[in-house]
Design a protein around this motif. Structure first.
Motif, short mmCIF file in Angstrom:
data_model
loop_
_atom_site.label_atom_id
_atom_site.label_comp_id
_atom_site.label_asym_id
_atom_site.label_seq_id
_atom_site.Cartn_x
_atom_site.Cartn_y
_atom_site.Cartn_z
N GLY A 1 -7.16 14.64 -9.81
CA GLY A 1 -6.49 15.02 -8.55
C GLY A 1 -5.60 13.91 -8.00
N VAL A 2 -6.13 12.71 -7.99
CA VAL A 2 -5.34 11.59 -7.45
C VAL A 2 -5.22 10.53 -8.53
N TYR A 3 -4.02 9.98 -8.66
CA TYR A 3 -3.78 9.01 -9.74
C TYR A 3 -4.09 7.59 -9.23
N PHE A 4 -4.89 6.84 -9.95
CA PHE A 4 -5.15 5.43 -9.59
C PHE A 4 -4.34 4.53 -10.52
N MET A 5 -3.50 3.70 -9.91
CA MET A 5 -2.56 2.89 -10.70
C MET A 5 -3.23 1.56 -11.06
N SER A 6 -2.93 1.02 -12.23
CA SER A 6 -3.52 -0.29 -12.55
C SER A 6 -2.69 -1.39 -11.88
N SER A 7 -3.30 -2.55 -11.71
CA SER A 7 -2.65 -3.61 -10.92
C SER A 7 -1.35 -4.09 -11.55
N THR A 8 -1.28 -4.13 -12.89
CA THR A 8 -0.07 -4.67 -13.51
C THR A 8 1.07 -3.66 -13.46
N GLU A 9 0.71 -2.39 -13.33
CA GLU A 9 1.74 -1.37 -13.46
C GLU A 9 2.76 -1.44 -12.33
N LEU A 10 2.27 -1.81 -11.14
CA LEU A 10 3.19 -1.85 -9.98
C LEU A 10 4.31 -2.86 -10.27
N LEU A 11 3.94 -3.97 -10.91
CA LEU A 11 4.93 -5.03 -11.14
C LEU A 11 5.88 -4.67 -12.26
N GLN A 12 5.66 -3.48 -12.91
CA GLN A 12 6.60 -3.08 -13.96
C GLN A 12 7.57 -2.04 -13.45
N PRO B 1 -11.58 -3.94 -9.28
CA PRO B 1 -10.41 -4.80 -9.09
C PRO B 1 -9.29 -4.55 -10.10
N GLN B 2 -9.59 -3.82 -11.23
CA GLN B 2 -8.49 -3.58 -12.15
C GLN B 2 -7.54 -2.53 -11.59
N HIS B 3 -7.97 -1.84 -10.53
CA HIS B 3 -7.10 -0.85 -9.90
C HIS B 3 -6.45 -1.47 -8.67
N LEU B 4 -5.16 -1.23 -8.54
CA LEU B 4 -4.39 -1.85 -7.45
C LEU B 4 -4.90 -1.42 -6.08
N GLU C 1 0.85 -1.21 0.00
CA GLU C 1 0.00 0.00 0.00
C GLU C 1 0.88 1.25 0.00
N PHE C 2 1.90 1.19 0.83
CA PHE C 2 2.82 2.32 0.95
C PHE C 2 3.52 2.56 -0.40
N ALA C 3 4.00 1.46 -1.01
CA ALA C 3 4.70 1.58 -2.30
C ALA C 3 3.76 2.17 -3.36
N GLU C 4 2.52 1.67 -3.35
CA GLU C 4 1.56 2.14 -4.35
C GLU C 4 1.32 3.64 -4.18
N GLY C 5 1.15 4.07 -2.91
CA GLY C 5 0.91 5.50 -2.66
C GLY C 5 2.06 6.34 -3.14
N LEU C 6 3.26 5.90 -2.83
CA LEU C 6 4.47 6.65 -3.23
C LEU C 6 4.60 6.72 -4.74
N ILE D 1 -5.80 -3.80 -2.77
CA ILE D 1 -5.10 -3.71 -1.48
C ILE D 1 -6.09 -3.48 -0.35
N THR D 2 -7.04 -2.54 -0.57
CA THR D 2 -8.01 -2.24 0.49
C THR D 2 -8.85 -3.48 0.79
N ALA D 3 -9.27 -4.20 -0.25
CA ALA D 3 -10.07 -5.40 -0.03
C ALA D 3 -9.29 -6.43 0.81
#
Length: 1536
Positions: A330-341, A159-162, A87-92, A166-168
C-alpha cells in the motif's frame, strides 16, 4: 487520479480493526494536530501584536533582548525546517497521491516557520509569558512523533529506510527544543515561579547612539545583515554622515580591547624574570584567539560545503535517467540511498549547500574583520600609551624618530590587521587543497594527480612573482616620492619660473624622475600581468594535463559526470593556491611588524612619575653609573656670547635667611640625556616662590636642559629635585603634590585645532582671562587677520603661521593655564623688539606677577635682568652664579661688566631695529597677503559671493533628493583612449577572444564526454582539445599584458599632459597651488590603480555573461527566470554603490585626524607631560580611533551585505539552471554532458557576481580622479606663441629700456573686474622709477603686466618700440629681470639656482655674487658655486635668500629690472648696500621699484603713487613732497 488523505487505491486504508494506532494513516493524522494547534493560537496573537506595533512608530532597539538559548533555538529551528523539507520530498517521491505521506511535513514546515517568527516578536517586545504556547507545541509534537517512531520499530521498519531516519531526527529535534524552552523557564522564572526575573537589555542598546547592531540582532539578521538595509537604502536619498553611523558597541571600543591586550601582555611578565620581553604573538592570541578560532571553524564548514557543488553536479548528471519504482504494502518505503539518487533532490541540496556555504564564508570574513579592527584599536592605544611614556632622550637623540612612530601607526598596525583578516586562510587552505585532490582522485583516478601536481608545482612560481611584486612596489614608491618633491618645489615657485621663462627646464627635471619611476612601474606592470596570467592559465593547464593523461591511461575520454565535477573542482582549487602566495607574503610582513612593535614597546621610558606627585624625591644612588667626564653637550648653535673668558669663582654658601620660600630646589644634581655625557653637573639651585627667576648664559650651556631636568625629562645620575608641597607654607619640603607646570618650549608646538583651543588647552574658558592673555601676547591684530578669528584651524593641517605668531600662541597657552609655576624657555627668540618688550611688561611682569605665580624665564635678552628677583647664570652645564642682580654686581664684578658690554650691544641693535619696519608687521603682512591676495586683486564684490552661495545651496538641495551613482563612461573612454587606440583595440579583442576560447574548451569537453559511449575517433577530439587549450593559455598571456600596459601608457600620458598643463596654466590658476598638488599627487596615484580594477571588472563581467549565455543556450527556459533575478541584481548594486562610496569617504576622512594626532603628540611630548594633560590626550586618541573603526566596520559590513545578497542570487541561478535542465531533460531535449556544462558555469557565477559590483564601485571612485584630471586638462594654457616670430626680435632687445604704457587695462580673468584701469605712463631709458601705494592698489599687478602674466584686454605696453603682447612669451620673459618679494630657491646647487640654463661663465656668476655681497659667504661653503641648497633654501637665512635672488637678476643682464618689494626681508644695513649697488651696477638701466618702505624710493627719478588701479600722483619725488596734503607726502611722514 483524485487526491485523498489516505490514498484512494485501497479501501483498507481507512479500517481500524487492528487498533487505531496500528493504522499508519491515522498516526500521520495525529501528527497534524500540534501543527494546527500552533497555527490557530499564534496567528491571532501575531496579527493583534503587529496591528498594535504599526501604530507605534518603529520600536527602538532598546527593547531588544535575547532569551537564554537564543542562538541554539535558531539553529535547531533551521535544522527542523531542513528535515521537514526532506520529509516532504521523501513523501512526494515515494507516492504522490497519498496525502498523509507529505501533508504533515508541509504543515510542520509552516508551523516551524511560524514558531520562529512568533518567538522573534515576543523577544523584541520582551513579553516572555507568551512563550508558554511554544512550550506546549514542542511537547505535543514530541509525543506524536514518538508514537510514530515506536510504531515503525514495531513493524520492523529500521534505519535502512529513509522515513525511519527522518522521524528519529524529528523526535530528537523536538526534544531539544523542549529542553531549550524549559531552560528559559528556569532562568527567567516567568511562569510557575513567584518572583519572575526582571532583565534589562544590554547597556549598548540603551544608548541610542549605538547604531552598529550586528552583535545584538537575531541569527537570521546576523547572517544576512538585514539590519543594514535602512542604512544602505537610505544612502540613496542622503549621504551617510558620521552621525548616522553612531558609536561603537562597548565590546568593540579601543579602550576595551586595549585593556584585554594589555592584560595579556603584562601577564607574561613573571616575578622570576621581570626583564623578559613579553611575546606580542602570545598576547594577541590570548586576547583575540577565540574569535579567530570561531572564524576558522566557519571557514572549514564553508570549505567543506564548497565541495558539495562538484559532487551534486556529478550526481545530477549521473542520475538524469529516471527509473520506475514499484509499490508494495500500500505504501512505498524508500531506502536511504535512493533519495540521493534523485536529480531533483540533488538540485535542491545543491542550492541549500551553496546558501549555507556562502553564509558561513561571509560569517567567517566578518568575524575576522571585526577581530582585526579590534586588534588594531588595541595596538593603537598601546602604542599611544607608550609614546606618552617615551623618554625624551629617545626622541632627541634620534633613537625613535617621528617617522618611525608614524610608520608604526600607519603601516605596522595595518599590516597586522590585514594578517588577521587573512589568518584563517593559512590553516583552511591546506585542508581545502588536500580535500580537493582526494575528491579528484576519487573521480578520475591517477590522471587527476597529474593535473593537481601541475597546480602545486606552479605555486612556488606564483610566490616568487608575489615577492618580486612587493620589491618593485618599494622601488616605485621611492621614485614617486622624489617626483612629488620636485613637483612640490616647482608648484611653490611657479610664479618665478614663469617670470624667468624657466618652466621647460624644470619640467624636464620632473620628467626625468618620472622616467625612473616609469621604468620600475613597467617592471611592476610586467609582474602583475604575469600574476594575472598564472591565475587564468593554471586551471586550463591543469584540465588539459588531466584529460590528456586520462585519455592515455583509460584509452577513452571521461564520462560527463566525472568531467564536469573535475572542472568544478579545479576551479575551487585555483583560489586557495592564488591566495596562498598573498597570505604567505602577509605573514612574512606581519612577523616584521611584530618585531618592530616589540622593539618599540621595550624602548626606554621616562622615570617613574611618582616624584612629580611628590611621593619621593628624584634620587639615584651615585654609585650606579657615575660618569667620569663632564661636558655640556651643545645641542644648539655655536656659542654666541663669549662668556667663557674667566674661571669659575668659588661658590658661596647659602645664607641662612635664603632658605625661605622655595618652589623648586635641586641639590647636587647631575643629569644626562642618556648618552655617556653629563649635560648638567653639580647643580644646586633654588627657585623662590612667587618670584621671577631668570636663567641666562650663552647658547648651549644647558639652560633648556635645566628646565627639563626640573620637569623630570632627563635622567638623573645623582642628586634630587624637590618640589614644595602646596599645603605647607613653612620651608619643609614635604614631597606631596607637584604642581602642574605651565611650560612654553623653545620650539613652538601647536595642535591641529582652533587658536582658542590651542590657548585654553583643555582648561575651562574664561572670557576675561582669555582677553587679558591675548592682549599681553599682542595676538589680537594677528587673530583679526585670520579668516575665522580665533576659531580658525591652525597647526599641521591648518593655516601656516609664522614663527613669531606660533611662539606667541605657545606663550599665551602657558599664561592662560591656572598653574602656580610657569616655565618659559626663551619666549623672545622669534619676536621682534616691540613685541618682546610688550610681552615682558604686560605678560610676565604684570599678568603673571599679579597672580603671584612663580616664573622661571630662560632668556638671551640681558636688558631684562633688571626685572629679575633671582638670577641663575649658567656656563658649560653647571651653575656659574646665582643670586639677585645686586649680589652679582657686588660679588662678581667681572661677570657684571661682561653683561654690561653685551647689554650695550643689544641696545644699539634695538635702535637699529626701531628704525626699520618691525618684523611683526611684516609677518602680518605676509599673512594678510596669503589670505587676501586673491580677493584684493580680484576685488570681487560681496554680492557676487552671496549669489554664488545661494546657487550652491540650490545645488545641495538637488543633491540630497536623488543620489544616483553613475559611472562616467565618457571619462572611462577618455582614460582608455589616452592609453592609445591600438592598445584599446588589442585589449578588447583579446579579452573577447580569450573568453570565447575558454567557453569553447568547456563546450568541446561536453561534446567529447557525451560521445564517450560511441567510441568515435577519440583522438580527433583530443587533438582539438589540446589546440584549444594552448590557444586559451596564449590569449590569457596577451590579455593580461595588454591590460597592464594599456594602464601604464594611459597613466604616462595623463601625467605628462597634467604636468604640462599645470606648468603652463595662467598665473591665476597657480594661486591655488595646494589644490594643484592634491589633484596632482592623488590622481597620479589613483590612475595607477585603475588597470587591475578594470581587468577584474571585465573578467568578472565576461565570466558572468558567458555563464548566463551558456545556460540559456542549453535551456532557453532559464531566460524567463533570469528577468526577476536581473531586476534584483540591478537594485542591489545600485544601492550598494552609493552607500559604499559614502562609507569609503568616511573611512578616509576619519583616518587622517588619527594619524595627525599621533605625530602631534610625539612632537609635543614635553609640553603635554609638563601640563599633565596625558589623560585628555589619551581620551582624544580613543575617540578618534573609535570613529575611524566605526567607519571601517560599517564599510566591511556593507561589503558583507552585498556579498551575501549576490551569493544568494548566485545560488538561485544555480537552482533555476538545475531545475530547467532537469525539466527539459524529462522531455529528452539534450544530452547529459551539456547539463553538466551549464551547472559548472552556473557555479562560477556565484563567485563573480559580487566582484562585478565591488569593482564597479571601485572604478567609480577611480574614474572620479580621472575626471578631475580631465576637467583640469580642459583649462586653457597661456598663449606662448605671440603674433611675432622670435627671429624678428632683435638679439639685443630691449637695448635702451624705454617703456611706454598707453591706456592700460588689466584683469586676472575675463570673469573678474579690472585691477588696472586706463593707466598711462612713460619711462625714459635708464630712469629709476618708484611705485608706491597701499596693499591692493595694483602695484604688483602692474609689475606682472610687464611680463604679460595677466590679461591685458585694453591698451598696450611698448618697450623699445615693440608691443609686448605680440611677442612670444618665452622671448619676452627671458629678456627682462625681476626680483620678487618672497625669495624662492630650489634644491640643487648655488650654480643651478643662479643659472639653470647653464649659459654663463663662472666669472660672471662670481661677479653677480660679489655685487650681491655674497661672495665671501659662498667662498666659505664647501664646494663654492656647487654648494648644496636644501629644499626651499632652508639652509640660508631669509635675508641671504633674498640676496641670492638679487644675484640671479644680475646674472641676467637685461636693460630693465623690476623689483617687487624686494627689500622687505633684509635688515637696514644690507638694504643700504643694495640701494647703492642698484644705483651703480644698474646705472645705465631702467629700474622699476615697487616699494613698501617709501624712503627707498626718495632718490628715484620718478615716483608713481597708485590707488585702486589708477595712477593718483606721477612726478619727481621732490615735487610730490612739496604737496603737503598729497598721498606721497603722507606716506613719507608715516614712514619716518
Amino acid at each position: 487520479m483524485a487526491l485523498s488523505f489516505c490514498g484512494n487505491n485501497d479501501i483498507k486504508a481507512y479500517s481500524v480493526e487492528y487498533g487505531v494506532l496500528n493504522n499508519g494513516c491515522f498516526v500521520d493524522a495525529l501528527n497534524l494536530v500540534p501543527h494546527v494547534f500552533l497555527l490557530f493560537i499564534t496567528f491571532p496573537i501575531l496579527f493583534i501584536g503587529w496591528g498594535s506595533q504599526s501604530s507605534k512608530v518603529q520600536i527602538h532597539h532598546n527593547t531588544w533582548l535575547h532569551f537564554p538559548g537564543h542562538n541554539m533555538r535558531w539553529i535547531l529551528t533551521f535544522l527542523l525546517l531542513f528535515v521537514h523539507v526532506c520529509e516532504f520530498a521523501e513523501g512526494l517521491v515515494s507516492n504522490n497521491n497519498h496525502l498523509h505521506l507529505f501533508m504533515p511535513a508541509f504543515m510542520g514546515f509552516i508551523a516551524a516557520t511560524t514558531s520562529v517568527v512568533y518567538y522573534h516578536n515576543i523577544e523584541t517586545s520582551n513579553f516572555p509569558k507568551l512563550l508558554l504556547v511554544l512550550f506546549i507545541y514542542w511537547v505535543l509534537a514530541f509525543i506524536t512523533k514518538s508514537i510514530k517512531l515506536w510504531k515503525f520499530a514495531e513493524y520492523k521498519v529500521g534505519p535502512q529506510h529513509l522515513r525511519f531516519c527522518i522521524t528519529a531526527l524529528l523526535v530528537i529535534l523536538y526534544g531539544l527544543l523542549m529542553a531549550v524552552e524549559i531552560n528559559v523557564i528556569r532562568v527567567r522564572k516567568y511562569v510557575f515561579f513567584a518572583n519572575p526575573q526582571k532583565v534589562k537589555p544590554p547597556e549598548d542598546l540603551q544608548d541610542l547612539g549605538v547604531r552598529f547592531l550586528q552583535p545584538f540582532v537575531n541569527l537570521l539578521s546576523k547572517a544576512t545583515y538585514w539590519w543594514m538595509n535602512p542604512l544602505i537604502i537610505g544612502a540613496h536619498k542622503r549621504p551617510i554622515e558620521l552621525k548616522k553611523i553612531g558609536k561603537l558597541p562597548i565590546a568593540m571600543r579601543a579602550l576595551t580591547n586595549y585593556l584585554r591586550l594589555k592584560d595579556a601582555y603584562e601577564d607574561q611578565r613573571t616575578a622570576e624574570d621581570p626583564e623578559r620581553a613579553p611575546s606580542i604573538w602570545r598576547s594577541m592570541y590570548r586576547a583575540f584567539g577565540r574569535p579567530i578560532l570561531l572564524s576558522s571553524t566557519f571557514r572549514y564548514l564553508a570549505d567543506l560545503l564548497g565541495f558539495a557543488g562538484p559532487l551534486c553536479i556529478s550526481g545530477i548528471v549521473k542520475y538524469l535517467k529516471t527509473k520506475d519504482e514499484e509499490t508494495y504494502l500500500g505504501v512505498y518505503f524508500m531506502s536511504s540511498t535512493e533519495l540521493l539518487q534523485n536529480s531533483s533532490v540533488l538540485a535542491i541540496l545543491l542550492f541549500l549547500a551553496l546558501v549555507l556555504q556562502r553564509t558561513f564564508l561571509q560569517a567567517s570574513y566578518y568575524v575576522t574583520i571585526e577581530t582585526g579592527i579590534n586588534l588594531r584599536g588595541a595596538l593603537l592605544a598601546m602604542i599611544y600609551n607608550k609614546i606618552l611614556r617615551l623618554s625624551t632622550s629617545n626622541m632627541s637623540m634620534g633613537e625613535m624618530t617621528l617617522g618611525q612612530i608614524n610608520n608604526l601607526v600607519a603601516i605596522e598596525t595595518n599590516q597586522l590587521m590585514w594578517f588577521l583578516f587573512l589568518c584563517p586562510n593559512l590553516w583552511a587552505m591546506p585542508v581545502q587543497i588536500v580535500m580537493g585532490v582526494i575528491l579528484l582522485y576519487y573521480l578520475l583516478g591517477c590522471s587527476a594527480l597529474v593535473g593537481a601536481s601541475v597546480i602545486v608545482l606552479l605555486a612556488p612560481v606564483q610566490y616568487l612573482i608575489a615577492t618580486k611584486l612587493a620589491d618593485t612596489q618599494k622601488n616605485t614608491l621611492e621614485h614617486s616620492t622624489d617626483r612629488l618633491k620636485t613637483t612640490t618645489e616647482i608648484l611653490k615657485g611657479i610664479k618665478l619660473l614663469k617670470l624667468y621663462a624657466w618652466e621647460n627646464i624644470f619640467c624636464d627635471s620632473v620628467e626625468e624622475t618620472r622616467g625612473k619611476e616609469l621604468t620600475s612601474l613597467k617592471t611592476f606592470a610586467f609582474y602583475t600581468s604575469m600574476s594575472i596570467f598564472m591565475n587564468a592559465a593554471i586551471p586550463i593547464a591543469a584540465v588539459l594535463a588531466t584529460f590528456v593523461m586520462h585519455h592515455f591511461i583509460n584509452k577513452t575520454g571521461p564520462s560527463p559526470s566525472e568531467a564536469f565535477a573535475a572542472l568544478a573542482l579545479f576551479h575551487i582549487l585555483v583560489t586557495p593556491l592564488f591566495l596562498l602566495s598573498t597570505v604567505v607574503r602577509f605573514a612574512v610582513k606581519a612577523l616584521v611588524s611584530v618585531q618592530k612593535l616589540g622593539e618599540f614597546l621595550q624602548s626606554d621610558e621616562i622615570g617613574d612619575d611618582s616624584w612629580r606627585n611628590g611621593d619621593i624625591s628624584v634620587t639615584l644612588e651615585p654609585g650606579k653609573k657615575h660618569l667620569g667626564m663632564t661636558k655640556a653637550i651643545n645641542r644648539k648653535q655655536p656659542m654666541r656670547y663669549q662668556m667663557d673668558n674667566y674661571e669659575h669663582p668659588t661658590r658661596r654658601p647659602l645664607r641662612p635667611t635664603e632658605t625661605e620660600d622655595v618652589a623648586v630646589k635641586v641639590s647636587n644634581g647631575s643629569f644626562t640625556w642618556g648618552s655617556n655625557l653629563l649635560t648638567l653637573s653639580d647643580i644646586n639651585i633654588r627657585i623662590p616662590t612667587g618670584q621671577l627667576t631668570m636663567i641666562v648664559g650663552q647658547v648651549g650651556c644647558g639652560k633648556s636642559s635645566l628646565l627639563l631636568a626640573m620637569l623630570g625629562e632627563m635622567q638623573a645620575i645623582e642628586g634630587r629635585v624637590y618640589w614644595r608641597s602646596l599645603n605647607s607654607s613653612n620651608a619643609g619640603f614635604e614631597r606631596n603634590i607637584k604642581y602642574s607646570v605651565a611650560y612654553a618650549a623653545q620650539k613652538s608646538w601647536l595642535l591641529n585645532a582652533t587658536v582658542e583651543e590651542n590657548i585654553t588647552f583643555g582648561s575651562p574658558f574664561n572670557k576675561q582671562r582669555y582677553k587679558a592673555v591675548i592682549d599681553a601676547c599682542s595676538l589680537q591684530p594677528d587673530i583679526d587677520l585670520l579668516p575665522f578669528g580665533d576659531q580658525t584651524e591652525i597647526g599641521e593641517r591648518g593655516i601656516n603661521l609664522s614663527g613669531g605668531q606660533r611662539q606667541r600662541i605657545c606663550v599665551a597657552r602657558a599664561l592662560y593655564q591656572n598653574t602656580n609655576i610657569v616655565f618659559l624657555d626663551d619666549p623672545f627668540s622669534a619676536l621682534d623688539i616691540h613685541l618682546s618688550d610688550h610681552l615682558m611688561q604686560e605678560g610676565i611682569l604684570k599678568f603673571l606677577q599679579d597672580d603671584k605665580r612663580t616664573v622661571v624665564l630662560v632668556t638671551h635678552k640681558l636688558q631684562y635682568l633688571i626685572h629679575a628677583d633671582w638670577i641663575i647664570a649658567m656656563k658649560d652645564g653647571s651653575v656659574l652664579r646665582e643670586g639677585t642682580l645686586k649680589d652679582i654686581q657686588t660679588h662678581d664684578v667681572e661677570l657684571y661688566d661682561h653683561w654690561k658690554t653685551l647689554m650695550n650691544r643689544q641696545d644699539q641693535e634695538l635702535e637699529k631695529d626701531i628704525q626699520q619696519d618691525s618684523q611683526t608687521t611684516l609677518e602680518r603682512k605676509t599673512l594678510r597677503r596669503a589670505f587676501y591676495s586673491r580677493e584684493a586683486k580680484n576685488q570681487i564684490d560681496d554680492e557676487d559671493e552671496e549669489e554664488e552661495e545661494e546657487e550652491e545651496d540650490d545645488d545641495n538641495m538637488s543633491m540630497t533628493t536623488n543620489r544616483r551613482s553613475k559611472i562616467p563612461w565618457k571619462v572611462c573612454w577618455c582614460y582608455l583612449s589616452s592609453g592609445g587606440f591600438f592598445m584599446v583595440f588589442l585589449m578588447v579583442s583579446s579579452k573577447l577572444l580569450k573568453h570565447s576560447v575558454i567557453v569553447t574548451i568547456d563546450y568541446w569537453l561536453a561534446l567529447w564526454t557525451c560521445l564517450y559511449s560511441v567510441n568515435l575517433c577519440d583522438s580527433y577530439y583530443l587533438t582539438v582539445f589540446i589546440i584549444l587549450c594552448a590557444a586559451g593559455i596564449t590569449l590569457c598571456l596577451i590579455t593580461s599584458l595588454t591590460v597592464e600596459f594599456l594602464g601604464l601608457s594611459a597613466a604616462t600620458n595623463l601625467h605628462h599632459n597634467l604636468l604640462n598643463k599645470i606648468i603652463h596654466a595662467p598665473i591665476r590658476y597657480t594661486n591655488t597651488t595646494l589644490q594643484h598638488l592634491q589633484v596632482y599627487s592623488s590622481t597620479v596615484n589613483t590612475c595607477s590603480h585603475i588597470p587591475p580594477t578594470l581587468e577584474s571588472l571585465t573578467r568578472s563581467t565576461l565570466l558572468c555573461l558567458s555563464a548566463i549565455g551558456v545556460i540559456a543556450s542549453i535551456t532557453p527556459a532559464f531566460l524567463i527566470a533570469l528577468v526577476p533575478l536581473g531586476v534584483a541584481f540591478y537594485f542591489i548594486q545600485k544601492y550598494f554603490r552609493v552607500a559604499s562610496k559614502d562609507l569609503q569617504d568616511l573611512d578616509d576622512s576619519t583616518q587622517l585626524p588619527l594619524l595627525c594626532h599621533f605625530s602631534e603628540t610625539a612632537e609635543g611630548l614635553t609640553t603635554i607631560r609638563a601640563f599633565r594633560q596625558e589623560a585628555r590626550f589619551k581620551q582624544r586618541m580613543l575617540e578618534l580611533t573609535d570613529t575611524n573603526n566605526t567607519a571601517y566596520l560599517f564599510l566591511s559590513a556593507a561589503n558583507r551585505w552585498l556579498e551575501v545578497r549576490t551569493d544568494y542570487l548566485g545560488a538561485v541561478i544555480v537552482l533555476t539552471a538545475a531545475a530547467t535542465s532537469i525539466w527539459s531533460l524529462r522531455y529528452g531535449l539534450q544530452a547529459g554532458g551539456l547539463v553538466g556544462l551549464g551547472l559548472t558555469y552556473a557555479l562560477t557565477v556565484t563567485n563573480y557576481l559580487n566582484w562585478v559590483v565591488r569593482n564597479l564601485a571601485d572604478l567609480e571612485v577611480q574614474m572620479a580622479a580621472v575626471k578631475k584630471v580631465n576637467s583640469f586638462l580642459g583649462t586653457e594654457s597661456e598663449n606662448y606663441e605671440g603674433s611675432m616670430d622670435s627671429s624678428q626680435v632683435p638679439e639685443n632687445w630691449p637695448h635702451n629700456g624705454e617703456i611706454k604704457i598707453q591706456d592700460l587695462c588689466v584683469r586676472y580673468d575675463p570673469m573678474l573686474k579690472p585691477v588696472l584701469k586706463h593707466v598711462n605712463a612713460y619711462v625714459e631709458p635708464g630712469q629709476k622709477v618708484g611705485i608706491c601705494g597701499r596693499t591692493g592698489s595694483g602695484k604688483s599687478s602692474l609689475s606682472l603686466a610687464f611680463f604679460n602674466m595677466v590679461d591685458i584686454f585694453e591698451g598696450k605696453i611698448i618697450i623699445d618700440g615693440i608691443d609686448i603682447c605680440k611677442l612670444p612669451l618665452q622671448t619676452l620673459r627671458s629678456r627682462l629681470s625681476i626680483i620678487l618679494q618672497d625669495p624662492v630657491l630650489f634644491s640643487g646647487s648655488i650654480r643651478f639656482n643662479l643659472d639653470p640654463e647653464r649659459t654663463c661663465t663662472d666669472d660672471r656668476l662670481w661677479e653677480a655674487l660679489e655685487i650681491a655681497q655674497l661672495k665671501n659667504m659662498v667662498k666659505a661653503l664647501a664646494g663654492g658655486l656647487d654648494a648644496v641648497v636644501t629644499e626651499g633654501g632652508e639652509n640660508f637665512s631669509v635675508g641671504q635668500r633674498q640676496l641670492f635672488c638679487l644675484a640671479r637678476a644680475f646674472v641676467r643682464k637685461s636693460s630693465i629690472l623690476i623689483m617687487d618689494e624686494a627689500t622687505a626681508s633684509i635688515d637696514m644695513a644690507t638694504e643700504n648696500i643694495l640701494q647703492k649697488v642698484v644705483m651703480t651696477a644698474f646705472a645705465d638701466r631702467t629700474v622699476v621699484t615697487i616699494a613698501h618702505r617709501v624712503h627707498t624710493i626718495l632718490t628715484a627719478d620718478l615716483v608713481i603713487v597708485m590707488k585702486r588701479g589708477n595712477i593718483l600722483e606721477y612726478d619727481k619725488p621732490e615735487t610730490l613732497l612739496e604737496q603737503e596734503d598729497g598721498m606721497f607726502a603722507s606716506f613719507v611722514k608715516a614712514d619716518m
